[in-house]
Enzyme design. Structure first.
Site, short mmCIF file in Angstrom:
data_model
loop_
_atom_site.label_atom_id
_atom_site.label_comp_id
_atom_site.label_asym_id
_atom_site.label_seq_id
_atom_site.Cartn_x
_atom_site.Cartn_y
_atom_site.Cartn_z
N ASP A 32 -78.31 75.35 -13.21
CA ASP A 32 -77.39 75.89 -12.49
C ASP A 32 -76.06 75.82 -13.40
O ASP A 32 -75.88 74.87 -13.85
CB ASP A 32 -77.24 75.13 -11.08
CG ASP A 32 -76.41 75.94 -10.25
OD1 ASP A 32 -76.03 77.15 -10.45
OD2 ASP A 32 -76.15 75.45 -9.08
N ASN A 47 -81.62 85.55 -5.73
CA ASN A 47 -80.92 86.17 -6.91
C ASN A 47 -80.86 87.65 -7.04
O ASN A 47 -79.86 88.35 -7.41
CB ASN A 47 -81.25 85.54 -8.19
CG ASN A 47 -80.89 84.25 -8.69
OD1 ASN A 47 -81.57 83.65 -9.51
ND2 ASN A 47 -79.68 83.73 -7.95
C1 FPP Z 1 -77.54 79.79 -12.23
O1 FPP Z 1 -76.31 80.01 -12.95
C2 FPP Z 1 -78.28 80.27 -13.26
C3 FPP Z 1 -79.21 81.55 -13.08
C4 FPP Z 1 -79.08 82.30 -11.70
C5 FPP Z 1 -80.00 81.97 -13.98
C6 FPP Z 1 -80.53 81.03 -15.03
C7 FPP Z 1 -80.52 81.87 -16.14
C8 FPP Z 1 -80.54 81.37 -17.53
C9 FPP Z 1 -80.40 79.94 -17.84
C10 FPP Z 1 -80.61 82.56 -18.41
C11 FPP Z 1 -81.83 83.53 -18.36
C12 FPP Z 1 -83.09 82.88 -18.36
C13 FPP Z 1 -84.07 83.38 -19.01
C14 FPP Z 1 -85.49 82.73 -18.95
C15 FPP Z 1 -83.79 84.64 -19.64
P1 FPP Z 1 -75.28 80.75 -11.65
O2 FPP Z 1 -74.94 82.08 -12.18
O3 FPP Z 1 -75.66 80.40 -10.32
O4 FPP Z 1 -73.88 79.77 -11.79
P2 FPP Z 1 -72.74 79.33 -11.02
O5 FPP Z 1 -73.46 78.52 -9.72
O6 FPP Z 1 -72.01 78.61 -11.75
O7 FPP Z 1 -72.20 80.80 -10.37
#
Ligand code: FPP
Length: 238
Positions: free
Chosen positions: A16, A64
């Site tokens: 996250d 998501n």
């Molecule tokens: C959370 O950050 C992360 C995600 C929703 C996706 C995780 C994805 C990756 C690490 C990269 C893609 C993975 C692969 C395997 C290709 P957030 O967007 O919720 O962050 P925030 O809470 O700070 O907005």
């Protein structure tokens, strides 16, 4: 190589904070996800080097899908590119790529790359690398329940026989051990629908570090903290 008193056999990670990391650096959110991939690459490599047997990462939740369509499309492209680029190096490291989640919901081209990656690495034995994509714990439990009901209706299973072990076999994680260590980055103290059944006795480690900043040293800190925990599984200390 760094020595640890105990290495968790199964680590599960909620990666996250990509969005907040991007904001902090005045980038678009997708750049945060891109840097998140670098953190993921390092984490997979180090986990395997340390002898972790299973690593499960929350790459995309069912929730998501409700993000802006441009972000969803970018994440799908990242995932596709990641699989194309990484499957050979992962294969060379004897790592088995697996998935949990509602894979049928993913765009066809991502499903194709996932299938190729799983097929290529299916006999590998060093570490299971499980991508949770279009995954939510509640939805997994409902899918498992529906499959159980179907097997009862088809006389393949007796309702009296259902126990925790049998129920586990209907989950996406069937045959895999439960996570020993559950890591969440970015300081949020929530489980967020990840592996609800499986984390019953997992040790939880929360770090304020945003996922793109999660280095090998951060992983070491989590494993070190895990080594200091005393796991009792509901029993008394002997
Ligand atoms: C959370 O950050 C992360 C995600 C929703 C996706 C995780 C994805 C990756 C690490 C990269 C893609 C993975 C692969 C395997 C290709 P957030 O967007 O919720 O962050 P925030 O809470 O700070 O907005």
């Amino acid at each position: 190589m760094k020595e640890f008193s105990t290495i968790p056999q199964h680590i599960a990670i909620v990666m996250d904070g990509n969005g907040r990391w991007a904001k902090k650096h005045f980038f678009k959110r997708i750049i945060g996800h891109r840097y998140g991939i670098d953190a993921l690459r390092n984490t997979v490599r180090e986990s395997s080097n340390l002898g972790v047997k299973t690593l499960t990462v929350f790459a995309f939740s069912e929730e998501n899908w409700n993000r802006p369509s441009t972000e969803v499309a970018s994440l799908m492209k990242l995932m596709k590119d990641y699989l194309i680029k990484e499957r050979e190096p992962l294969h060379k490291k004897n790592i088995k790529i697996m998935t949990i989640g509602n894979i049928e919901k993913l765009p066809h081209e991502v499903q194709v790359e996932l299938k190729k990656s799983k097929e290529l690495t299916k006999h590998n034995t060093k570490m299971n690398f499980i991508l949770a994509v279009s995954y939510s714990g509640r939805s997994e439990i409902i899918r498992a329940t529906k499959a159980i009901v179907k097997d009862i209706e088809n006389h393949k299973l007796e309702s009296q026989a259902i126990n925790e072990d049998i129920f586990s076999h209907y989950l996406d994680t069937k045959g895999l051990p439960d996570p020993d260590l559950f890591i969440r980055t970015s300081g949020e103290v929530r489980v967020s629908n990840f592996l609800l059944w499986q984390i019953a006795y997992s040790e939880i480690y929360i770090t304020k570090t945003l996922w793109p900043d999660f280095t090998v040293e951060e992983l070491h800190k989590a494993i070190e903290a895990y080594g200091k925990r005393e796991r009792r599984f509901g029993l008394v200390k002997t």
